[in-house]
Write an enzyme that holds these catalytic residues in place. Structure first.
Site, PDB file in Angstrom:
ATOM      1  N   GLU A   1      -3.562   1.667   7.197  1.00 29.20           N
ATOM      2  CA  GLU A   1      -3.279   1.834   5.769  1.00 29.20           C
ATOM      3  C   GLU A   1      -1.855   1.321   5.571  1.00 29.20           C
ATOM      4  O   GLU A   1      -0.890   2.051   5.745  1.00 29.20           O
ATOM      5  CB  GLU A   1      -3.390   3.302   5.351  1.00 29.20           C
ATOM      6  CG  GLU A   1      -3.279   3.490   3.844  1.00 29.20           C
ATOM      7  CD  GLU A   1      -2.260   4.549   3.423  1.00 29.20           C
ATOM      8  OE1 GLU A   1      -2.067   4.717   2.206  1.00 29.20           O
ATOM      9  OE2 GLU A   1      -1.646   5.173   4.293  1.00 29.20           O
TER      10      GLU A   1
ATOM     11  N   ASP B   1      -2.564   6.408   9.032  1.00 27.63           N
ATOM     12  CA  ASP B   1      -1.977   6.704   7.727  1.00 27.63           C
ATOM     13  C   ASP B   1      -0.529   6.235   7.658  1.00 27.63           C
ATOM     14  O   ASP B   1       0.208   6.290   8.648  1.00 27.63           O
ATOM     15  CB  ASP B   1      -2.039   8.219   7.490  1.00 27.63           C
ATOM     16  CG  ASP B   1      -1.561   8.619   6.117  1.00 27.63           C
ATOM     17  OD1 ASP B   1      -2.184   8.191   5.129  1.00 27.63           O
ATOM     18  OD2 ASP B   1      -0.557   9.352   6.025  1.00 27.63           O
TER      19      ASP B   1
END
Length: 749
Positions: free
Chosen positions: A463, A410
């Protein structure tokens, strides 16, 4: 020569330091020690009025002399072989036995010290934290924690009345450890830490805890050491042989707390999810489940992206063994499991990593480097070898202990840029004066390298929302070393296009074609994730223009376009049946919608898209390579039609064509790479999907043509707001030629 009583007895000041919890080296004072020629036993047992000592085999060593009313005792003893000591304590209320933790040796060894000091230890999750074990003939639990600047660290819990004086730990080069006899599975504990200024800090949860209490409680829990019995050997063996760039990857992104709730509104357990989620996803044809973070976290609306227990599967749904059973069930059903992983930042809750030993230990001390203005969180100090090792070990822990197949990392962009979400003057340049976080780059390269080296068939996904070069290039080639990168540009451009009224799409045609300019610069995953259906953005269905029929047709056409586009696929839960409401972590998906034909039709379509994607090599074997794609019609702005060819060596080619207007087009001429029959493998307007049920009767004939760029041509009926997959059917006995007029286009692959 005998030693006088005054000589062997402890100094009163040291006794006071033990009783007050101010002694910085309890192991040098408590337990068995040689003082001159005497063997002296010292113990601190609060509430005891008398104390008798025994060897492990029951030999009496005599009674200890009380030296302090708080429970400090000592005595001269004679012991031939050093061994653990048992005390029998009494007071007016009763009697009890207690083993002396300070008569045990260290559990960690010199090689642990060396590799921990070097920052290269890859088994820290087996060494730090709480581990139930048999040690020196006694059953108990070993605790170890990194706190190099602390004056004292103690294990506290209900077993010692949360009294930090009772079990202070041994300091080994900044790693504090103690073996506490008898304690075992289910023991609730924290660390009491005295910072360098002498201040007792708020009690801290264990950074390496494998299990934690259910929020709002936040203590750590000694986990059951029983090894899990895996039955996924076949899956793991097959995984190790796969090249995921050339293998179908269709990911179902799931928030475990809101996929489906129990009838009483409570969370489903890991075992209930194994019983319901796993067969559902497998039946839908997905290849992988991606779980939003399962690491323990205190705040439900953070969705797990502000974790406080990186090594502990959240207690919301059960214990660690329950989570293992969920992964095992997924593997037995042929589904891989991806975890969202958050090494970018951590919350500043008092019981967590922030100011852990009274100093900025895990985070940067300078808020320009150590505080995240967007999320009010602390940023890891990636340049600190112990922090890099902590996070690297965490990644490896999930892949080894829980057989996880991949980690989706993330907020990578926030890690890479020192000036991320900061104004001039609010950030510190790197040593070259630039804005790249060189320490974060080195960490990401390290963790990716270790994962790919140690876990065949596992993968890492970034990401990352910027144009940082080489995110999915190997480390040896100067890249970050990820296997894949989320294609945020694809998601932004295509959703912007799809949200426009169809009459205006002709002016924004490039939104749907621009992605092919860079489609092979990275190994991309095409994500329609939870981020697109929260915070007022609405569900995918509600982004579509037009009346209800057009909304469904638009979404079906869009998903067909996406599944036919190069790149791996990711769809957030609920979008496969066109959830109408924006997603909320606080409630279940609206499963009752499947009673409506349009919603059930959408679900059927996604299942069939997955089936086509998995069964047609042309759609997946060259997902990440330009040889697998060729434009057929890229510039029909006026009709908002797009067509391209997907191909792979030795495979029948697939033509994907999309009509993004509500106007049906009859006799639409399409250049084709091969003359012959092309089967309508999928039509998003089919009645089976609650569409208008128009199409080409299942088969199209492509005829040879002369003097044109392509060797063949076909006339198609293009249903309104629909995508078609047309697969070439070679004549019986004939080899498939996927190269059209250029025989070298797939050469050497």
């Amino acid at each position: 020569m005998s030693v006088s009583k005054e000589t062997w007895q402890a100094d009163g000041r040291e006794i006071e330091a033990i009783v007050a919890g101010r002694h910085s080296n309890a192991f040098a004072f408590l337990g068995l020690h040689e003082v001159g020629e005497a063997q002296v036993l010292r113990a601190f047992v609060p509430h005891a009025e008398t104390l008798h000592a025994f060897t492990l085999d029951g030999e009496a060593l005599g009674h200890l002399i009380p030296r302090h009313p708080a429970g400090f005792f000592e005595a001269k003893v004679e012991i031939k072989d050093r061994q653990p000591i048992r005390y029998h304590a009494k007071n007016a209320g009763g009697e009890w036995d207690v083993f002396d933790p300070y008569t045990f040796g260290p559990v960690l060894g010199p090689m642990d010290d060396y590799y921990i000091g070097e920052g290269s230890h890859l088994r820290l999750f087996d060494k730090l934290g709480a581990h139930e074990m048999e040690f020196e003939g006694i059953h108990g639990t070993h605790f170890a924690v990194w706190a190099p600047n602390a004056l004292r660290v103690s294990v506290v819990g209900s077993f010692n009345e949360w009294d930090g004086r009772r079990h202070p730990m041994r300091n080994r080069m900044g790693i504090w450890e103690v073996f506490i006899p008898v304690l075992g599975t289910g023991t609730i504990y924290k660390y009491e830490i005295v910072g360098p200024n002498g201040q007792v800090l708020p009690l801290k949860a264990d950074p390496y805890a494998r299990q934690a209490e259910l929020r709002p409680r936040n203590a750590s829990v000694v986990p059951d050491p029983t090894p899990f019995t895996w039955t996924d050997q076949k899956y793991m063996e097959e995984r190790a042989k796969k090249d995921w760039r050339r293998t179908p990857m269709s990911i179902y992104e799931v928030h475990l707390g809101s996929w489906r709730r129990r009838a009483d509104g409570g969370f489903m357990s890991y075992d209930q999810l194994a019983e319901q989620l796993v067969p559902y996803a497998a039946d839908m044809g997905y290849t992988h489940l991606e779980f939003m973070p399962v690491s323990e976290h205190p705040f439900d609306p953070s969705w797990g992206y502000q974790p406080t227990g990186l090594f502990a599967p959240t207690a919301r749904f059960g214990d660690p063994a329950g989570f293992a059973r969920l992964v095992n069930a997924a593997h037995e059903a042929g589904l891989g499991v991806i975890l969202d992983w958050v090494p970018a930042h951590f919350p500043t809750d008092d019981f967590g990593l922030a100011n852990f030993d009274g100093t900025a230990l895990y985070e940067h001390a300078d808020p320009r480097q150590g505080f995240h203005p967007d999320w009010n969180t602390a940023i890891y100090n990636f340049g600190r070898k112990e922090v890099s090792s902590f996070l690297t070990n965490n990644a490896m822990y999930w892949l080894e202990v829980f057989h996880i197949d991949g980690l989706r990392v993330d907020a990578v962009a926030s890690m890479l840029y020192l000036d991320y979400s900061r104004q001039p003057g609010e950030w510190v340049p790197n040593k070259h004066g630039g804005n790249q976080n060189l320490e974060a780059v080195a960490f990401l390269q390290r963790v990716n390298s270790e994962v790919y080296r140690n876990f065949p068939g596992a993968f890492m996904i970034a990401e990352e929302s910027t144009s940082w070069p080489g995110v999915s290039s190997p480390v040896y080639a100067g890249g970050l070393g990820f296997g894949f990168k989320w294609n945020m540009g694809f998601m932004n451009d295509t959703l912007r296009y799809m949200s426009r009224e169809t009459i205006h799409r002709r002016y924004h045609h490039n939104d749907m074609t621009f992605g092919m300019v860079y489609a092979f610069s990275e190994n991309f995953v095409l994500p329609l994730s939870h981020d697109e259906v929260v915070h007022g953005k609405g569900a995918l269905l509600t982004k579509m223009p037009g009346d209800d029929w057009q909304k469904f047709a638009n979404l079906r056409a869009y998903l067909g376009y996406m599944w036919g586009h190069p790149g791996k696929k990711l769809l957030f839960m609920g979008q496969e049946f066109a959830q109408r409401e924006e997603w909320s972590e606080a409630r279940s998906l609206d499963w009752w919608l499947l009673d409506a034909p349009a919603h059930e039709g959408m679900r059927r379509l996604v299942a069939d898209l997955n089936a086509a994607y998995r069964s047609l090599p042309a759609l997946h074997e060259r997902d990440c390579e330009p040889e697998g794609f060729e434009w057929v019609i890229g510039n029909d702005h006026a009709n908002s039609v797009l067509a391209w060819l997907r191909k792979a060596p030795g495979a029948d080619p697939v033509l994907v064509i999309t009509n993004f207007t509500p106007v049906p087009r009859s006799g639409y001429k399409v250049p084709m790479p091969l003359a012959g029959q092309w089967v309508e493998r999928l039509n998003t307007d089919a009645g089976w999907y609650a569409g208008g049920n128009t199409g080409n009767q299942g088969v199209i004939e492509a005829y040879e043509v002369e003097g044109k760029h392509w060797p063949a041509e076909a006339e198609l009926f293009l249903p309104p707001l629909a995508t078609l997959f047309l697969k070439f059917e070679p004549s019986k006995g004939g080899a498939t030629d996927t190269t059209r007029s250029n025989p070298g286009i797939l050469g050497g692959l």
